[in-house]
Design an enzyme around this catalytic site. Structure first.
Site, PDB file in Angstrom:
ATOM      1  N   ALA A  10       0.934  -0.966   0.135  1.00 45.30           N
ATOM      2  CA  ALA A  10       0.022   0.104   0.077  1.00 45.30           C
ATOM      3  C   ALA A  10       0.773   1.129   0.012  1.00 45.30           C
ATOM      4  O   ALA A  10       2.112   1.332   0.524  1.00 45.30           O
ATOM      5  CB  ALA A  10      -0.911  -0.089   1.202  1.00 45.30           C
ATOM      6  N   CYS A  11       0.351   2.328  -0.516  1.00 41.65           N
ATOM      7  CA  CYS A  11       1.028   3.472  -0.325  1.00 41.65           C
ATOM      8  C   CYS A  11       1.162   4.073   0.772  1.00 41.65           C
ATOM      9  O   CYS A  11       0.261   3.777   1.923  1.00 41.65           O
ATOM     10  CB  CYS A  11       0.167   4.686  -1.211  1.00 41.65           C
ATOM     11  SG  CYS A  11       0.701   6.384  -1.330  1.00 41.65           S
ATOM     12  N   PRO A  12       2.407   4.499   1.421  1.00 43.02           N
ATOM     13  CA  PRO A  12       3.560   4.960   0.428  1.00 43.02           C
ATOM     14  C   PRO A  12       4.730   3.736   0.442  1.00 43.02           C
ATOM     15  O   PRO A  12       5.629   4.223  -0.195  1.00 43.02           O
ATOM     16  CB  PRO A  12       4.150   5.992   1.231  1.00 43.02           C
ATOM     17  CG  PRO A  12       3.817   6.043   2.685  1.00 43.02           C
ATOM     18  CD  PRO A  12       2.830   4.988   2.890  1.00 43.02           C
TER      19      PRO A  12
END
Length: 208
Positions: A10-12
């Protein structure tokens, strides 16, 4: 060439992994990152542009994208690596300083089909995680408490939001009522005073 596998991250995290790989080059070179969603492709493109690097992306197959970043001579970058690293990670993370509070009082969204409501809530929480402006706080109470606990299909999205600076708070009384106190997996346990305080001081309250 340094190859980075960021599938499922998942971001980041894809940006962080790629940034670390760029720093490991310690000179000109190529970093090739594989991700599983278009949002990650966009974030990596922003990273490359912020570093003055050339970048190209291609869809390999369903849910598989390859982003190739070509790094030139990073002499100036090396002299200020810590500052650049922080700036690049921040480029991936939407501004979470808006005084918006999202209130989630159920593990389902809307009325009608329970199955559909579950799907809609999962989609809503994912959509929140992709906004340019993130909420400052998310409050979970009543059956909404299930969403922050073990077994929730929304855990990864909520963990992503927390990693981006969103405060995740779940009602302790609710967790105790449903026997979930030991199963909470994201955010912190709170009380009704804090919930009331967050809501009364919010600039905007959103309730799905």
């Amino acid at each position: 060439m340094i190859k980075v596998n960021a599938v499922g991250d998942a971001c980041p995290i894809p940006v962080v992994k790629t940034q670390q790989a760029i720093n490991e080059l310690n000179g000109a070179g190529i970093v090739e990152t594989v991700v599983d969603n278009e949002i990650a492709v966009q974030n990596l493109t922003k990273l490359a542009n912020s570093r003055g690097c050339s970048v190209k992306s291609e869809k390999m197959k369903e849910n598989r994208y390859r982003v190739t970043i070509t790094v030139g001579n990073p002499k100036e970058e090396n002299t200020r690596r810590e500052h650049v690293f922080e700036a690049d990670v921040a480029a991936c993370v939407p501004d979470s300083r808006s005084n918006t509070v999202i209130v989630v009082s159920s593990d389902k969204m809307g009325e009608g089909s329970s199955e559909l409501g579950t799907v809609l809530m999962k989609g809503f929480l994912y959509a929140v995680s992709q906004q340019e402006k993130l909420p400052e706080t998310m409050l979970f109470y009543n059956s909404g408490a299930f969403l922050t606990c073990e077994g929730s299909s929304a855990l990864e999205d909520l963990k992503s939001l927390e990693a981006q600076g969103v405060e995740i708070l779940t009602c302790g009384t609710c967790l105790d009522f449903y026997g979930l106190t030991e199963r909470i997996k994201v955010g912190e346990i709170t009380n009704m005073y804090t919930i009331a305080e967050k809501m009364t001081q919010a600039g905007l309250i959103v309730k799905p």
